[in-house]
Design an enzyme around this catalytic site. Sequence first.
Site, short mmCIF file in Angstrom:
data_model
loop_
_atom_site.label_atom_id
_atom_site.label_comp_id
_atom_site.label_asym_id
_atom_site.label_seq_id
_atom_site.Cartn_x
_atom_site.Cartn_y
_atom_site.Cartn_z
N LYS B 76 0.85 -1.20 0.00
CA LYS B 76 0.00 0.00 0.00
C LYS B 76 0.89 1.25 0.00
O LYS B 76 1.95 1.26 0.64
CB LYS B 76 -0.88 -0.03 1.25
CG LYS B 76 -1.98 1.02 1.30
CD LYS B 76 -2.82 0.82 2.57
CE LYS B 76 -3.94 1.85 2.70
NZ LYS B 76 -4.74 1.64 3.92
N SER B 171 -9.56 1.58 3.41
CA SER B 171 -8.81 2.34 2.45
C SER B 171 -7.77 1.55 1.67
O SER B 171 -7.17 2.07 0.74
CB SER B 171 -8.10 3.49 3.18
OG SER B 171 -7.16 2.96 4.09
N SER B 195 -9.57 -0.74 7.61
CA SER B 195 -9.09 -0.47 6.25
C SER B 195 -8.50 -1.66 5.52
O SER B 195 -8.34 -1.61 4.30
CB SER B 195 -8.05 0.65 6.28
OG SER B 195 -8.69 1.90 6.30
#
Lengths: 542, 526
Positions: B76, B171, B195
């Site tokens: 990420k 996210s 997330s």
Amino acid sequence: MATPILRWCCPGRRWVFAGIGSVSRHGRGVPTGSTSSGKRGQSSVAQQPLITAQKPRKGEREWAAVVGLEIHAQIASNSKLFSGSQVDFAAPPNSLVSFFDASLPGTLPVLNRRCVEAAVMTGLALDCHINRRSLFDRKHYFYADLPAGYQITQQRLPIAVNGSLVYSVCVGKRQSQMVTKTAGVKQIQLEQDSGKSLHDSLRSQTLVDLNRAGVGLLEVVLEPDMSCGEEAAAAIRELQLILQALGTSQANMAEGQLRVDANISVHNPGEPLGVRTEVKNLNSARFLAKAIDYEIQRQINELENGGKILNETRSFDYKLGFMPEPNLPPLLLYDSGSLPTGTDPQQVINIDQLREQLPELPRVTREKLVQQYGMLPEHSFALLNEVGLLEFFQNVIKETRAEPKKVTSWVLNTFLGFLKQQNLAVSESPVTPSALAELLDLLDRKAISSSAAKQVFQELWRSKGKTPAQIVAEKKLELMQDAEVLEQLCRSTLEAHPQVVTDVKKGNPRAINKLIGLVRRATLGRADPTVIKEVLERQLSS
Amino acid sequence: MLGRTLREVSEALKQGLVTPTELCQRCLSLIKKTKILNAYITVSEEVALKQAEESEKRYKKGHSLGDLDGIPVAVKDNFSTAGIETTCASNMLKGYVPPYNATVVQKLLDQGALLMGKTNLDEFAMGSGSTDGIFGPVKNPWSYSKQYREKRKQKSHGENEDSHWLITGGSSGGSAAAVSAFTCFAALGSDTGGSTRNPAAHCGVVGLKPSYGLVSRHGLIPLVNSMDVPGILTRCVDDAAIVLGILAGHDPKDSTTIQDPVKPFTLPSLTDMSKLCIGIPKEYLTPELSSEVQSLWSKAANLFESEGAKVIEVSLPHTSYSIVCYHVLCTSEVASNMARFDGLEYGHRCDTDVSTEAMYAATRREGFNDVVRGRILSGNFFLLKENYENYFVKAQKVRRLIARDFVNVFNSGVDVLLTPTTLSEAVPHTEFIREDNRTRSAQDDLFTQAVNMAGLPAVSVPMALSSQGLPIGLQFIGRAFCDQQLLTVAKWFEKQVQFPVIQLQELMDDCSSIFENEKLASASLK
């Protein structure tokens, strides 16, 4: 860029007054008498000398001043408080900046063990209660030299609380008497230093150096137990000596290793404390005393003239609050009793072990000097006040047969006088302890007179490498040991001055001194005046 | 080969059935083919090929570094990667190239993993859709799956299919999509309020949030330091355990990691189900829960019970206060953490140079999106001297009560809690953006954020497809630092439910060759 940074631009060059925006109730700093402990409240009020304004307009009003201090001492440590960056004040700008110091995103603080130990030792030396559990907080403000936008400090639960600092001030006509006073230590907390900003107004830019950013600081908060600049300066001086003895800070004010902010207010005795103002950024104890006294007088004048003391808000205080630092677990300390078994000694800090390692504190050293050498207390202070002077003194004592009193007098008067005159540190002295010891030996066994000794000392200062004995021989300064020659000189002096002899015989007590002087001159200062006196008296009475 | 699990492909590498370079090239090619998903912000092709070459040399010499050697992974874009741009999907960090690797990234690289690239997210991980970053929204691979398309065709005719693409959740939506679309075998996400688990549930993959303190946060660009945990996204529970085994352990650079040594996480098969006690928190049965998720949840509970486990209803009484407290604590820490982005040391700096303050203001206005600025603003409100006690301190106290709720339940004999991960399956982007980020986050984090408040481990495991042909995941919550027990239960569940493999042929029409030879692999994959 016009920034408030300007204030901090030239530490060491000047000091500035800045009011602070807090009356006692809301202030996070030094509390007023109402919140300080009863013991301190009493002592501070009782001991306050009363300052009377120079030109009172409406009758004689008495004023008492209340002074509290916040001291930031840079911890003597090889690396910073939360990063592995080296600490070195002479390094080129921005050369000692880790990713954490520059607040690169994702970096985390790692607490430096040495800094914690320094805080604990300082707390112990100041008789503080050491909190077995203390916490770290973030204090937020936007500032160019504070890369993270917050400073990590210990606002809620500091590492040490409730201690005391014992210091002494000179009183009396000749400032020769020492009086012991005590200032409460409210708390000691660990925190990060900021970087340095330099404002270049010509090019309209701010230059930032992060070498200092993240260096460990001890914030020592002294209760408002002082009442004038001199007391504040004496307290600071004592704290400096303690930190230096502990080795927890080099505490050199001129180099910014010790920074002092003073909170000052005045009031009429028996009435509530007045509004405080803050004097910041003072770079020597002497300036601190001057600035405090000036501010006290300014406040008195202001109030005498019907004015008010105003609070101003520091420009960077956006009233942003504190928040717990989530990346540092509570700091736990142990003593020998509570030490968890099976733990890695590298991972825990044992307060008792640090207590055992505490070096002798200045107060104890001075008491010992007084006891051991029968020294006056003020002499013991003088010996400790100069870096290296005590060691010099002790080295002389070790090597000489001269009386300690003699040594004290020579070190504090002659030796220190020469140093001061030439603005030298003890370590820079051309005269070694051995040389002075040898000189005092010569004096002690009456090989030279004390005036000859002064001459030898001067010579020692000028010509490095020569021993006192060499100088005495070269300059022919040794005392006249031949009794026969002295008898002869005395006799001829008496014969040459019949009028003085008559005066002596008439009973004028000062006349004999004149004769002694004449004989001394004839011996070129190489004869002991007491011996001369003996010989003269014998010859006169025969 | 790409459809396989990490464990399977690792075995294939060891046996020489495939080389790291082949694997790397296939993944890179698939990343290009699936570009429409917008899963990656940066594809580190050169780095990955170089790493593959090194890995290949090791395999040739018989010196493989372990299970991860030669395995393509994705990270990420809020983890620092040395020499590779790390943006947090924000203008503030566009062009920022960190000089160091996050500890978790370093650990993956030390094991020989191949870094395919940095995955998309909501700006600074603030969101639950992966829709609010400067590089645009991530599209859910299931939007293009055969399963979903067939169901849609039955319902609606003639509508433009492409305009109905689904969000991934967030996210860590980029990481979830990357794993789901077979472009890598494992991906790192981050999990502050859900997330990692939320997009895992929406994308039909496994999403693990380890216990707080088990995995280092050093190098993870923080959202909420006291809740952030690096998350792991994989295609099966065993794979998550392998990656956790590599990432877990004390890090001298993160003082909040545990000191105790960590053993590798191998998951035994559950044999004696009678010793297992599953708790069903009654407060999680909310009116907003979709009937489909609710029925799958009960089905799962029944499954455990029918196989001999004890399943009991439990109570976490402070659950309803959790999301509000989460909001206060989250925004407060955000306000503090974001203070460092002032344009001085790194990142975006505006052109204004009237004063330092004006420069700060313009830099931050230009650098952050509305969501980030909004959270900073509320956080600073909560941190104001006059509000601190009423908001921040109160929220902290309630946080402690929430954590205590869990402790009480676990002390009563419950081993693992079973809950939904999300209220419903993934929704189309057009529907998602009808609500603002804050409202969405509050809804979507409902079942997940309390776990972060309490620091517990939790994992979302895909269970079945909804009537629309979209994945639904359930969440298991374990005792603090009992991650292995949690994963063992999750693995048993995964085996029972046999979640179907995503059929992505349509999306990859032009790269059918990759899937041509995958019949065997697909068949072996449930």
